[in-house]
Design a protein around this motif. Structure first.
Motif, PDB file in Angstrom:
ATOM      1  N   LYS A  65       0.828  -1.231   0.000  1.00 21.27           N
ATOM      2  CA  LYS A  65       0.000   0.000   0.000  1.00 21.27           C
ATOM      3  C   LYS A  65       0.851   1.265   0.000  1.00 21.27           C
ATOM      4  O   LYS A  65       0.834   2.036   0.961  1.00 21.27           O
ATOM      5  CB  LYS A  65      -0.970  -0.015   1.189  1.00 21.27           C
ATOM      6  CG  LYS A  65      -1.985  -1.143   1.106  1.00 21.27           C
ATOM      7  CD  LYS A  65      -2.943  -1.098   2.285  1.00 21.27           C
ATOM      8  CE  LYS A  65      -3.852  -2.328   2.281  1.00 21.27           C
ATOM      9  NZ  LYS A  65      -4.587  -2.483   3.524  1.00 21.27           N
ATOM     10  N   LEU A  77      -1.072  -2.171  -4.123  1.00 23.08           N
ATOM     11  CA  LEU A  77      -2.423  -1.625  -4.244  1.00 23.08           C
ATOM     12  C   LEU A  77      -3.393  -2.304  -3.268  1.00 23.08           C
ATOM     13  O   LEU A  77      -4.607  -2.114  -3.380  1.00 23.08           O
ATOM     14  CB  LEU A  77      -2.929  -1.810  -5.686  1.00 23.08           C
ATOM     15  CG  LEU A  77      -2.065  -1.148  -6.770  1.00 23.08           C
ATOM     16  CD1 LEU A  77      -2.614  -1.447  -8.153  1.00 23.08           C
ATOM     17  CD2 LEU A  77      -2.010   0.362  -6.545  1.00 23.08           C
ATOM     18  N   THR A 105      -4.063   6.523  -4.780  1.00 22.16           N
ATOM     19  CA  THR A 105      -4.932   6.058  -3.697  1.00 22.16           C
ATOM     20  C   THR A 105      -4.643   6.816  -2.408  1.00 22.16           C
ATOM     21  O   THR A 105      -5.551   7.312  -1.736  1.00 22.16           O
ATOM     22  CB  THR A 105      -4.735   4.539  -3.475  1.00 22.16           C
ATOM     23  OG1 THR A 105      -4.769   3.880  -4.742  1.00 22.16           O
ATOM     24  CG2 THR A 105      -5.808   3.963  -2.570  1.00 22.16           C
ATOM     25  N   GLU A 106      -3.368   6.919  -2.079  1.00 22.85           N
ATOM     26  CA  GLU A 106      -3.027   7.610  -0.837  1.00 22.85           C
ATOM     27  C   GLU A 106      -3.322   9.112  -0.941  1.00 22.85           C
ATOM     28  O   GLU A 106      -3.829   9.724   0.011  1.00 22.85           O
ATOM     29  CB  GLU A 106      -1.548   7.369  -0.459  1.00 22.85           C
ATOM     30  CG  GLU A 106      -1.236   7.892   0.923  1.00 22.85           C
ATOM     31  CD  GLU A 106       0.119   7.464   1.481  1.00 22.85           C
ATOM     32  OE1 GLU A 106       0.694   6.480   0.969  1.00 22.85           O
ATOM     33  OE2 GLU A 106       0.584   8.119   2.434  1.00 22.85           O
ATOM     34  N   GLU A 165      -6.935   9.586  -0.390  1.00 21.90           N
ATOM     35  CA  GLU A 165      -7.248   9.463   1.049  1.00 21.90           C
ATOM     36  C   GLU A 165      -6.903  10.748   1.792  1.00 21.90           C
ATOM     37  O   GLU A 165      -7.607  11.172   2.691  1.00 21.90           O
ATOM     38  CB  GLU A 165      -6.421   8.333   1.678  1.00 21.90           C
ATOM     39  CG  GLU A 165      -7.027   6.955   1.528  1.00 21.90           C
ATOM     40  CD  GLU A 165      -6.149   5.877   2.189  1.00 21.90           C
ATOM     41  OE1 GLU A 165      -5.023   6.197   2.640  1.00 21.90           O
ATOM     42  OE2 GLU A 165      -6.606   4.716   2.223  1.00 21.90           O
ATOM     43  N   PRO A 220     -10.555   5.797  -5.988  1.00 22.56           N
ATOM     44  CA  PRO A 220      -9.495   4.797  -5.821  1.00 22.56           C
ATOM     45  C   PRO A 220      -9.424   4.337  -4.370  1.00 22.56           C
ATOM     46  O   PRO A 220      -9.412   5.168  -3.459  1.00 22.56           O
ATOM     47  CB  PRO A 220      -8.230   5.551  -6.219  1.00 22.56           C
ATOM     48  CG  PRO A 220      -8.549   7.003  -6.083  1.00 22.56           C
ATOM     49  CD  PRO A 220     -10.030   7.163  -6.156  1.00 22.56           C
ATOM     50  N   GLN A 221      -9.444   3.044  -4.172  1.00 19.41           N
ATOM     51  CA  GLN A 221      -9.388   2.476  -2.819  1.00 19.41           C
ATOM     52  C   GLN A 221      -8.500   1.249  -2.849  1.00 19.41           C
ATOM     53  O   GLN A 221      -8.548   0.490  -3.831  1.00 19.41           O
ATOM     54  CB  GLN A 221     -10.772   1.991  -2.412  1.00 19.41           C
ATOM     55  CG  GLN A 221     -11.656   3.013  -1.771  1.00 19.41           C
ATOM     56  CD  GLN A 221     -13.067   2.459  -1.637  1.00 19.41           C
ATOM     57  OE1 GLN A 221     -13.542   1.722  -2.511  1.00 19.41           O
ATOM     58  NE2 GLN A 221     -13.730   2.805  -0.556  1.00 19.41           N
ATOM     59  N   TRP A 222      -7.773   1.006  -1.757  1.00 19.33           N
ATOM     60  CA  TRP A 222      -6.933  -0.199  -1.699  1.00 19.33           C
ATOM     61  C   TRP A 222      -7.778  -1.418  -2.038  1.00 19.33           C
ATOM     62  O   TRP A 222      -8.850  -1.606  -1.492  1.00 19.33           O
ATOM     63  CB  TRP A 222      -6.317  -0.376  -0.309  1.00 19.33           C
ATOM     64  CG  TRP A 222      -5.502   0.795   0.159  1.00 19.33           C
ATOM     65  CD1 TRP A 222      -5.701   1.539   1.279  1.00 19.33           C
ATOM     66  CD2 TRP A 222      -4.359   1.363  -0.489  1.00 19.33           C
ATOM     67  NE1 TRP A 222      -4.767   2.533   1.371  1.00 19.33           N
ATOM     68  CE2 TRP A 222      -3.921   2.450   0.304  1.00 19.33           C
ATOM     69  CE3 TRP A 222      -3.656   1.070  -1.661  1.00 19.33           C
ATOM     70  CZ2 TRP A 222      -2.823   3.241  -0.031  1.00 19.33           C
ATOM     71  CZ3 TRP A 222      -2.569   1.866  -1.999  1.00 19.33           C
ATOM     72  CH2 TRP A 222      -2.157   2.918  -1.191  1.00 19.33           C
ATOM     73  N   TYR A 248      -9.210   0.602 -10.240  1.00 20.85           N
ATOM     74  CA  TYR A 248      -7.863   0.666 -10.814  1.00 20.85           C
ATOM     75  C   TYR A 248      -7.881   0.388 -12.322  1.00 20.85           C
ATOM     76  O   TYR A 248      -7.178   1.042 -13.089  1.00 20.85           O
ATOM     77  CB  TYR A 248      -6.921  -0.305 -10.100  1.00 20.85           C
ATOM     78  CG  TYR A 248      -6.604   0.092  -8.674  1.00 20.85           C
ATOM     79  CD1 TYR A 248      -6.283   1.424  -8.363  1.00 20.85           C
ATOM     80  CD2 TYR A 248      -6.613  -0.832  -7.643  1.00 20.85           C
ATOM     81  CE1 TYR A 248      -6.000   1.803  -7.061  1.00 20.85           C
ATOM     82  CE2 TYR A 248      -6.327  -0.466  -6.333  1.00 20.85           C
ATOM     83  CZ  TYR A 248      -6.028   0.852  -6.044  1.00 20.85           C
ATOM     84  OH  TYR A 248      -5.736   1.231  -4.760  1.00 20.85           O
TER      85      TYR A 248
END
Lengths: 586, 131
Positions: free
Chosen positions: A260, A332, A365-366, A369, A383-385, A391
């Motif tokens: 991640k 990811l 993603t980060e 966030e 976008p999320q883990w 993606y």
């Protein structure tokens, strides 16, 4: 070198004038061996360091070496160009059928210059070179494959390489790759974009010939001995069996695999994307590059249902490797093998570099966030883990969306994080995105100072592995990184696949070369290795590479590595030592 | 003593057999190799291997207008190079596509039934069967 060897022949192709010619350069091949050594000299001769990488003046150079076609696992081709991704030295290696095809076609190198007005592809069959129309191949949608169409048009089945770009290359995404033989790539540093900038869709090369050696009987004995080692030695076992994904579990246990965006050192379910799981559930076929008995290329069979039609399925074969499981998996938070495979498919369809793409997605993603970027910029995608759907959509949008944010993503992470912020967790080295080893100082400093900013420059993770057992001081660290990179210049001038490096020791290489009339002992080889490294660094510095102004990403000091928490002071000491060593070359 | 393709599904396409065949013909490279490996229309579908099965009544020998191919005891043929005019009829006659062509000599490359290809195949795709 052997007098009659065709290695010294360099094929020049001018796309602007649709002309080609051959020059014999025994001087280059006797001084710099071949592969990377000859390619850097040809780059210096044909590329002004100030050139815009996407202009017609940036040449594409392919080079092979004396051992290709003669000894097993000498299976790689070196590509050299000015990188549109880093604005610096671009070097990428690929196997497939390319190296043998080039050598058998009777060339040691190809230099492609200029730009075609219309899309074309080049086909090279031995002495014959053709410029073929590719307007119909440009902008092909999914479902029709460039490779399949060219296969039908061209001769040389079984002996040819077909190098081609996808949509990403056509759109000049700076980390677009060149695909060959469906499953191999000139992946890193954006060769695909350079193809695209020249309106060059593909290159086909084929040929067949016999080469000469000095003492056939001795050659045969030596060859068989190497072949046996490559096929049976324990040193090659991991590449044979699980392939490079064998490293997923051990590196996850040692915290060496980034998770991640390197924000944590733990994730649930990593065993679901291990080499063992991939082999057990998905491995569908193994294949090899030409003239390599190892067959490290692992293809997964992914069975996909048609959503709108019951009882219809398609099975796609996708090649997976450690680096892809890292970039499109752990990085990811994707911990299902099917999810990783679907992202591999998306990246392959676009023709992007998988490592850069994955690292960029992780940053996105980060950054999302943290509120640095928002839904408006991502055109509604969240976008999320672990969210494979999101993606996949972003991957397509990087290539096709005209939105400002996606166009920026197509210029690489360094560009995006310089513009939007989030540098502290932007994992880039000399503008290239991070490879999959957070093993310690060797890996990170290797990426930062390596000529290609790649994990293959000096294999720092191997040095870190030694440091896990017995601590290494800053001087020794720098020395090991430096020496390994020098020696690797020789392997990539021959051109031997790095997976064979434990078999092709300096004394073995010296012996192999003696059968081809190169009189180089181990010391002479190391000298040439240093010289090649020096030439590369000179070019880098001319391009504006500034050793004083490059930095390690802050994030790497925040998340424990295989060597525990990394210490910035100690890293700085190694860097100082390494800089001195490199400076002494210049 | 023919070489049989035991299981082409295991073929990884490394071409080590082709280089072995070249060496058996005292050469380094692929010009003097008669065994062939090709993908089945793209590498994802796997490979086909084309190798001489040492026919007892070989059509290639029957097709040769110059009697340059002599039927070999135990199967296959021997090439009498000095008789061969390079007409290529033998190549067309072989339904297995197991005859190579040396462009430098403009003559066929004929399997010598030595089994080197099978011996060097790490994946046991080929078997050298003693008859």
């Amino acid at each position: 070198m052997i007098k009659e060897d065709t290695l010294k022949k360099i094929l020049y192709i001018d796309l602007s004038k649709k002309k080609f010619w051959v020059e014999e350069r025994e001087d280059l091949f006797s001084q710099f061996i071949g592969g990377t050594g000859v390619a850097i000299k040809l780059l210096q001769e044909n590329c002004d360091a100030q050139v815009d990488p996407l202009s017609p003046d940036n040449p594409i150079i392919f080079a092979v070496g004396p051992l290709n076609g003669v000894f097993p696992i000498a299976s790689k081709t070196v590509a050299m160009f000015k990188s549109p991704h880093t604005g610096n030295l671009g070097e990428s290696h690929a196997g497939g059928r390319s190296a043998i095809a080039l050598r058998m076609a009777g060339y040691g190198a190809i230099v492609i210059k200029g730009k075609s007005l219309k899309p074309l592809y080049i086909s090279i069959h031995g002495d014959n070179v053709y410029f073929r129309d590719a307007t119909t191949l440009w902008g092909l949608e999914e479902g029709v494959s460039t490779g399949a169409l060219i296969r039908r048009q061209e001769t040389g089945a079984g002996l040819r390489t077909i190098m081609r770009i996808g949509p990403a290359g056509e759109k000049k995404i700076t980390y677009a790759s060149v695909t060959l033989e469906t499953y191999r790539h000139f992946g890193r540093l954006g060769l695909g974009a350079v193809f695209g900038s020249k309106n060059l869709k593909a290159i086909v090369v084929s040929g067949k010939r016999d080469l000469k050696v000095r003492d056939f009987k001795r050659y045969r004995e030596y060859y068989l001995n190497l072949l046996k080692q490559l096929a049976e030695s324990d040193k090659m076992k991991k590449y044979h069996e699980l392939g490079t994904p064998a490293n997923v579990m051990p590196l996850s246990l040692s915290r060496g695999i980034p998770i991640k965006n390197l924000s944590t050192d733990f994730t649930e379910g990593i065993e679901n994307i291990s080499g063992e799981t991939f082999a057990e559930k998905h491995l569908g076929r193994r294949i090899a590059c030409s003239h390599c008995p190892v067959a490290c290329i692992h293809l997964a069979a992914l069975r996909k249902p048609y959503e709108d039609e019951p009882y219809f399925y398609r099975t796609v074969y996708l090649s997976y490797d450690y680096e892809l499981i890292y970039a499109l998996g752990t990085m990811l938070g994707v911990t299902k093998a099917e999810g990783v495979l679907r992202l591999i498919e998306a990246v392959e369809e676009m023709g992007l570099d998988a490592i850069s793409t994955g690292v960029i997605l992780a940053w996105v993603t980060e950054a999302f966030e943290k509120g640095i970027i928002n839904e408006k910029m991502t055109e509604g995608i969240i976008p999320q883990w672990g969210n494979v759907e999101a993606y996949s959509e972003i991957i397509k949008k990087i290539v096709f969306s005209k939105g400002e944010f996606f166009e920026d993503l197509g210029k690489g992470l360094d560009y995006v994080s310089s513009k939007y912020g989030g540098k502290d967790f932007s994992l880039t080295y000399g503008r290239n995105e991070m490879p999959g080893y957070h093993t310690g100082y060797g890996a990170h400093i290797g990426y930062l100072f390596g000529a290609r900013h790649s994990h293959l420059d000096s294999a720092g993770y191997a040095i870190d592995k030694e440091a896990m057992i017995k601590p290494i001081d800053e001087k020794e660290y720098a020395e090991k990184i430096f020496n390994e990179e020098c020696w690797r210049q020789i392997l990539s001038s021959l051109v031997i696949c790095f997976f064979g490096r434990e078999i092709y020791t300096p004394s073995v290489v010296s012996e192999c070369l003696s059968l081809l009339d190169y009189n180089l002992n181990e010391e002479a080889l190391m000298d040439i290795g240093r010289r090649i490294y020096q030439e590369k660094y000179r070019f880098k510095i001319q391009c504006g590479f500034d050793m004083e102004n490059i930095q390690l990403p802050k994030r790497i000091f925040e998340t424990p590595s295989s060597l525990g928490n990394l210490n910035e002071d100690f890293a700085r000491k190694i860097v100082t030592n390494l800089k001195e060593k490199i400076q002494s070359l210049l | 003593m023919p070489v049989l393709v035991k299981d082409a599904n295991k073929c990884v396409g490394c071409l080590v057999c082709m280089f072995s065949c070249g060496r058996a013909h005292l050469a380094v490279g692929l010009e003097s190799s008669c065994i062939k490996v090709r993908s089945q229309g793209g590498i994802s579908r796997g490979f086909s291997v084309f190798v001489c099965r040492g026919c007892e009544d070989p059509p290639c020998a029957r097709a040769c207008p110059e009697n340059a191919l002599v039927v070999r005891k135990g199967g296959g043929v021997l090439l009498r190079e000095d008789f061969c005019t390079g007409c290529g009829h033998c190549v067309k006659a072989c339904i297995l596509d197991a005859i190579g062509w040396n462009n430098n000599k403009n003559k066929p490359v004929i399997c010598i039934q030595c089994g080197e290809c099978a011996k060097n195949c790490h994946y046991k795709v080929l078997e050298h069967r003693k008859t």
